[in-house]
Every structure is written in structure tokens, then in C-alpha cells.
Design an enzyme around this catalytic site. Structure first.
Site, PDB file in Angstrom:
ATOM      1  N   SER A   1       0.828  -1.206   0.000  1.00  0.00           N
ATOM      2  CA  SER A   1       0.000   0.000   0.000  1.00  0.00           C
ATOM      3  C   SER A   1       0.862   1.257   0.000  1.00  0.00           C
ATOM      4  CB  SER A   1      -0.899   0.010   1.234  1.00  0.00           C
ATOM      5  OG  SER A   1      -1.642   1.207   1.269  1.00  0.00           O
TER       6      SER A   1
ATOM      7  N   LYS B   1      -3.497   2.467  -2.078  1.00  0.00           N
ATOM      8  CA  LYS B   1      -3.021   3.418  -1.081  1.00  0.00           C
ATOM      9  C   LYS B   1      -4.051   3.602   0.037  1.00  0.00           C
ATOM     10  CE  LYS B   1      -4.846   7.050  -4.053  1.00  0.00           C
ATOM     11  NZ  LYS B   1      -4.511   8.180  -4.884  1.00  0.00           N
TER      12      LYS B   1
ATOM     13  N   ASN C   1      10.393   7.905   4.156  1.00  0.00           N
ATOM     14  CA  ASN C   1       9.291   8.703   3.623  1.00  0.00           C
ATOM     15  C   ASN C   1       8.415   9.208   4.737  1.00  0.00           C
ATOM     16  OD1 ASN C   1       6.256   7.754   3.512  1.00  0.00           O
ATOM     17  ND2 ASN C   1       7.486   5.891   3.559  1.00  0.00           N
TER      18      ASN C   1
ATOM     19  N   GLY D   1       2.548  11.284   4.540  1.00  0.00           N
ATOM     20  CA  GLY D   1       1.390  11.763   5.300  1.00  0.00           C
ATOM     21  C   GLY D   1       0.071  11.329   4.694  1.00  0.00           C
ATOM     22  N   LEU D   2       0.087  10.145   4.047  1.00  0.00           N
ATOM     23  CA  LEU D   2      -1.160   9.544   3.550  1.00  0.00           C
ATOM     24  C   LEU D   2      -1.977  10.483   2.677  1.00  0.00           C
ATOM     25  CD1 LEU D   2      -2.235   7.720   6.856  1.00  0.00           C
ATOM     26  CD2 LEU D   2      -0.905   6.773   4.969  1.00  0.00           C
TER      27      LEU D   2
ATOM     28  N   CYS E   1       0.707   3.553  10.504  1.00  0.00           N
ATOM     29  CA  CYS E   1       1.432   4.597   9.789  1.00  0.00           C
ATOM     30  C   CYS E   1       2.146   5.506  10.780  1.00  0.00           C
ATOM     31  CB  CYS E   1       0.516   5.447   8.917  1.00  0.00           C
ATOM     32  SG  CYS E   1       1.449   6.763   8.103  1.00  0.00           S
TER      33      CYS E   1
ATOM     34  N   LYS F   1      -2.686  -4.363   9.234  1.00  0.00           N
ATOM     35  CA  LYS F   1      -1.272  -4.092   8.933  1.00  0.00           C
ATOM     36  C   LYS F   1      -0.540  -3.647  10.187  1.00  0.00           C
ATOM     37  CE  LYS F   1       1.767  -1.857   5.615  1.00  0.00           C
ATOM     38  NZ  LYS F   1       1.813  -1.237   4.291  1.00  0.00           N
TER      39      LYS F   1
ATOM     40  N   GLY G   1      12.682  -0.419   2.134  1.00  0.00           N
ATOM     41  CA  GLY G   1      13.696  -0.841   1.171  1.00  0.00           C
ATOM     42  C   GLY G   1      14.525  -2.000   1.699  1.00  0.00           C
TER      43      GLY G   1
ATOM     44  N   GLY H   1       7.117  -3.119  -2.190  1.00  0.00           N
ATOM     45  CA  GLY H   1       6.886  -1.696  -1.944  1.00  0.00           C
ATOM     46  C   GLY H   1       7.892  -0.806  -2.633  1.00  0.00           C
TER      47      GLY H   1
END
Lengths: 254, 304
Positions: B23, B47, B71, B74-75, B131, B166, B218, B266
Site C-alpha cells: 500500500s 493506497k 518517507n 502523510g497519507l 502509519c 497491517k 527498502g 513496496g
């Protein structure tokens, strides 16, 4: 389009600055002035991201793309060392180019240093459409007015400025008093962008700016290259340089 | 060897292969630009969707790091109503499963989105309780087992689709959270979300990200993700979807051997837009080369 291309030449033109010429006929065929490409020219996962570059020259007949670059970090250091026949992965062309219309009679292209790279492609395209082009380019020194000969060779009126106390847009302002411009395009300097926005209040021309940002994907997915844009009600809104840009109406940014 | 079976099952959903985008990493409906058909993937994971429009964080939002990235987006997103009207109808045409990631600031936000998605073509929901980049961006739920269980149970009651939760790696014991959301009725767990990190520019002596902190993703985080997938898979009976630093089929198979029933790609798609499709293809090749009839036989099959 995501292809593997070959470099044809890669040379340092003055300390810290280079030009690479890529053989990529499919991309040369499609590319419009103001668009950019994402490049990867190393093996392995470091550096992690592909690198965005504006397109400096396109030769459709020869099937080549030219990139003008400044050595600023890990990615461009590797680029400067790249051998002439290296393989380069190219994702592109990406983003929205500069609006250029048949029927325009005169435009201004404005930029600074290596940041002015996409302006040469724009100027050459405009000249091929019979549009008059005045180029106003500033740089630290004469040798950093990289494309001066090319502008002059394609029939542009070239004004270079290497005096740190003079804004190159002052020459544009002088010309605006004497002649009509349909549009002005600026990149490579926030100061010049602001000057173009102010002049577009006073004179009747369309102003466009091309922005640069760090990018991860270059295709709108990561939302990392956000830039604040003006909204009617002043609310907080961002646009992606790679997807909604890199070219914006200058009034949307300033 | 004929008849290779790459399909896996999550909840009541059979995916043709175990690979989906993570996502927030790749909005296929908008961006794959014809590079490969979305139906090559087992599912499309979208997303984060809020109940309203999200502008996202102030830039700079991303930074490159050794073998990875930080990153703090901020959605950024359009809100559930626009998503249902504009994006879902487009996605329906593809022969793959659609998983919608749901985010919220409070329990009510999650419920509003789940309710609106109930009668849509979304095949599954992923509840983002992890998040790290927005205030109350779900992370408050993701680090407290009691809250995690409660929000899972509340969404489960309303959702018509199977619910994936998640999980955040920014916890002391991933097993505890995984068990809590299983008790709350989750049909699957997915992990790991990003690891909270920070980068400082020594020349300017400023934070690189406007948000100060960001989520690290990553290849740099892959071994952490494999360990946590292994721990979670041994703590719960529901399927685990593994993610974190997958760049190719070998990374994905490592997750599957650790106990993942499916995987998500991702950050790798940012540097190679074909990464997810190549991962799916590579898993099938591995099965053929090793004469393994079904990828399901590899789930949790790591040996001493």
C-alpha cells in the site's frame, strides 16, 4: 516506456559539468520539451532511486537524447565516471511539457546555469515551428552559459548574464516594453520564477515554470516530489512535480 | 513440469499468485502506464483511504538512505467518496483481487470508510494501524494490543470483506500485537510497515524531512521484516502477508519460507516499476526449476 539504452558519448565540458548523449530512438520520438526522464546507470541497490534529468536536446532523426548535468552527489558522480558505451535504463519521457502552440509569434525562455537545460530543447522546437525565441540565460561565468552557441545557431536572440548584481529578467522586462510576447518559460531559479510571475501581472503573456524536486519513482506513485500550489480559498494543497508537473503555470506556484 | 500452482488463499480469497504491491507504493490504476498488465499480480493493494481528502505532509517528504529510503508522505489521498466514484470502477476491469487500505485518526474514521466500502467491488480491506508519519495516523492503535484488538473487532463487525490488519514493527513484541488482532477477528495480518527513522543534513544542520521522522523502507529493512514475519507466523493461525524490502522473487521466497502466505513489493517499485511483476514471474520460475508443485508447500517451510 522503460527501456535499456546505450550511451554514445559522455564528457565533462567544464569542471563539475557534463553532457551525456543517449541512443534512445523510441523516447526521442515521443519526448516533448519540458518532459524529463528517470535514469539508472549502475548495478545493485545503492544508490536506491533512479535519477530524474530534464531533456536538453532531442534529435529525432538520429534517435538521440542529450542530458546536461552538474555533478552534485552520489548519482551524478557515478554518471560523470560512466564510460561512453555504458548501458542506461531509461523510464520516460515523463511529466507534462511546456505548452507551445502554432500561431505563437514570439516567446521568451529564461533560466539559470545547468537548470536552464530543458530550455534549449524548447527553444529549438519553437524555432522549428517558426516561432521567434528570445533566450535570457544567467550563469556564474561565461563558460557556464552552456548552450549559447546552440541558441544562436537555431536563430534565437540570446542574452547571457554573468553579473551577480543584475537579474537576467531585467533584459526581458526591457524587451517587454518594446515588443509583444505570447509566453515566457522559466526554470532553474526561484528568483527568476518570481520575476516572471511579477512581469506577467504587468504585461499580457502566459508564464510557465518547470520545477525540480528530489524524486523516488518519477511516475506519480510515491508522492514524494510534492510542491505547495495555490488554491482559490488558500487551503493547503500539493501537486506532484513528476505527475502534475514538472511544468506549471507560474501563477499556480508563486 | 506442468501444472505449477502459484495460487494462495487469504481469508476466503484465492489469489492467482502471492504477489501484490504494498500500500502506498504503487497506485497501479494511475501509474503503471502500460508497463505490464495489472492482472499479472495476485492482487492490487491500494493506497491508504481516509474518510476525507488528505493533503499530505509538507515537503521534503522523501530521502534516500543506504539501500533504502525514508518517507513521510502523510497519507496524501482523495478520500473514500472520490475513491469509490472514480477509482474503483476503473479497477474492476482487471482480472485480479482488489484490496483497499483503510486509515483513520480514530475508530469512527475506520468504521466510516469500512461501511462505505461494504457494497463495493473491493475484495478485501487492509486496516492500517501502523502509519508512523501522521499524528494519530493509526500508530496509536498499532502499538497498543488492547486498542489494536478493539479497532479490529469494531471494523470486523461492519466490514463485508475479509479484514487484514497491517502491523507496525515499532513495537517491543510483534507476537503480542499479532495475537491481539487475531483475537479481534482479523482474517490476516500484514507486516511490516516502515521502521521509524530520521536523517539529518550535516552541512545545513537541519532535518532532511519536514516531518523530522519518516518511515524507513527498502532492502535495508528486509532482514528485520523476515524475522518479524517468522515470529508473527508462529504466533497466530491466520495467514501472514509479508513485506519489507522485497526487490525480487528470492526476497519474496525468503518471506514465504519464513511463514508468509503472500507478499507485497513496496519501495522496490520506485526504482524498478516492473519489480512486482518480475517477482511474480520469478516465483513461478523457481517452482519450475525446483520441481515444486505448489507455492503453498513453501509457506513456513524453512528448516534448521
Amino acid at each position: 516506456m522503460f527501456i535499456t539504452a546505450k550511451a554514445l558519448t559522455n564528457r565533462i565540458i567544464t569542471p563539475g559539468f557534463g553532457r551525456i548523449l543517449l541512443s534512445a530512438p523510441q523516447i526521442a520520438e515521443q519526448a516533448k520539451p519540458g518532459q524529463f526522464v528517470m535514469l539508472k546507470y549502475w548495478r545493485g541497490i545503492d544508490p536506491f532511486f533512479m535519477r530524474p534529468f530534464s531533456i536538453n536536446t532531442v534529435d529525432r532523426a538520429g534517435g538521440t537524447l542529450g542530458i546536461l548535468y552538474k555533478v552534485v552527489g552520489q548519482g551524478t558522480e557515478i554518471l560523470a565516471d560512466l564510460s561512453a558505451d555504458a548501458e542506461v535504463e531509461i523510464l520516460g519521457p515523463r511529466g507534462n511539457g511546456f505548452p507551445l502552440e502554432d500561431g505563437m509569434t514570439r516567446i521568451a525562455v529564461i533560466g539559470r546555469g545547468v537548470g536552464a537545460a530543458p530550455m534549449r530543447f524548447l527553444a529549438e522546437k519553437a524555432r522549428s515551428m517558426g516561432i521567434g525565441v528570445r533566450a535570457y540565460i544567467s550563469a556564474n561565468s561565461e563558460e557556464h552559459l552552456f548552450d549559447k552557441a546552440a541558441y544562436e545557431g537555431s536563430g534565437c536572440t540570446f542574452t547571457g548574464c554573468t553579473d551577480p548584481n543584475v537579474k537576467v529578467t531585467d533584459f526581458f522586462a526591457e524587451d517587454l516594453k518594446k515588443m509583444k510576447f505570447d509566453a515566457a518559460y522559466v526554470c532553474g531559479s526561484k528568483r527568476l520564477m518570481k520575476a516572471v510571475a511579477e512581469l506577467s501581472d504587468e504585461y499580457d503573456f502566459a508564464g510557465y515554470v518547470s520545477l525540480e524536486e528530489h524524486m523516488a519513482c518519477g511516475i506519480g506513485a510515491c508522492k514524494g516530489c510534492a510542491v505547495r500550489v495555490n488554491t482559490k480559498d488558500g487551503s493547503e494543497a500539493y501537486a506532484r512535480v513528476c505527475k502534475e508537473g514538472p511544468v506549471f503555470p507560474v501563477k499556480r506556484i508563486v | 513440469m506442468a501444472g505449477i500452482d502459484t495460487s494462495v488463499v487469504i481469508g476466503n480469497l484465492r489469489m492467482k499468485n502471492p504477489v501484490m504491491p504494498a500500500s502506498g507504493a504503487y497506485d497501479y490504476y494511475e501509474n503503471n502506464a502500460g508497463l505490464f498488465p495489472m492482472s499479472d499480480l495476485g492482487a492490487i493493494m491500494l493506497k491508504s483511504i481516509h474518510h476525507d481528502i488528505r493533503p499530505g505532509n509538507k515537503p521534503p517528504r522523501i530521502a534516500e538512505t543506504p539501500s533504502g529510503m525514508l518517507n513521510a508522505i502523510g497519507l496524501m489521498g482523495p478520500g473514500v467518496d472520490t475513491f469509490i466514484e472514480e477509482d474503483l470502477p476503473f479497477l474492476k476491469q482487471y482480472d485480479t483481487k482488489i484490496i483497499v487500505n483503510v486509515c483513520g485518526h480514530c475508530e469512527e474514521d475506520y468504521l466510516t470508510v469500512a461501511e462505505k466500502l461494504a457494497d463495493t467491488c473491493a475484495d478485501m480491506l487492509e486496516i492500517n494501524i501502523s502509519c508512523p508519519n501522521v499524528k494519530e495516523g493509526g500508530i496509536a492503535f498499532g502499538t497498543d494490543p488492547k486498542k489494536a484488538e478493539a479497532v479490529t473487532a469494531a471494523v470486523r463487525k461492519i466490514a463485508r470483506q475479509p479484514v487484514i490488519v497491517k502491523l507496525s514493527p515499532n513495537v517491543t513484541d510483534i507476537r503480542e500485537i499479532a495475537k491481539a488482532v487475531e483475537s479481534g477477528g482479523a482474517d490476516a495480518v500484514s507486516l511490516i510497515n516502515t521502521i521509524t527513522g530520521m536523517k539529518i543534513d550535516v552541512r545545513t544542520r537541519r532535518f532532511v524531512l519536514a516531518n523530522r521522522t519518516g518511515g524507513l523502507s527498502g532492502p535495508a529493512i528486509h532482514p528485520v521484516a523476515v524475522r518479524m514475519v517468522y515470529e508473527a507466523a508462529h504466533a497466530v493461525k491466520i495467514p501472514v502477508i509479508g513485506m519489507g524490502g522485497i526487490t525480487n522473487a528470492y526476497d519474496a521466497l525468503e518471506m514465504i519460507l519464513a511463514g508468509a502466505s503472500a507478499v507485497a513489493v513496496g519501495s522496490a517499485t520506485f526504482r524498478n516499476p516492473l519489480a512486482a511483476a518480475e517477482t511474480a514471474e520469478g516465483i513461478e520460475m523457481y517452482l519450475r526449476e525446483n520441481e515444486i508443485a505448489s507455492v503453498r508447500s513453501l509457506i513456513g517451510a524453512v528448516q534448521e
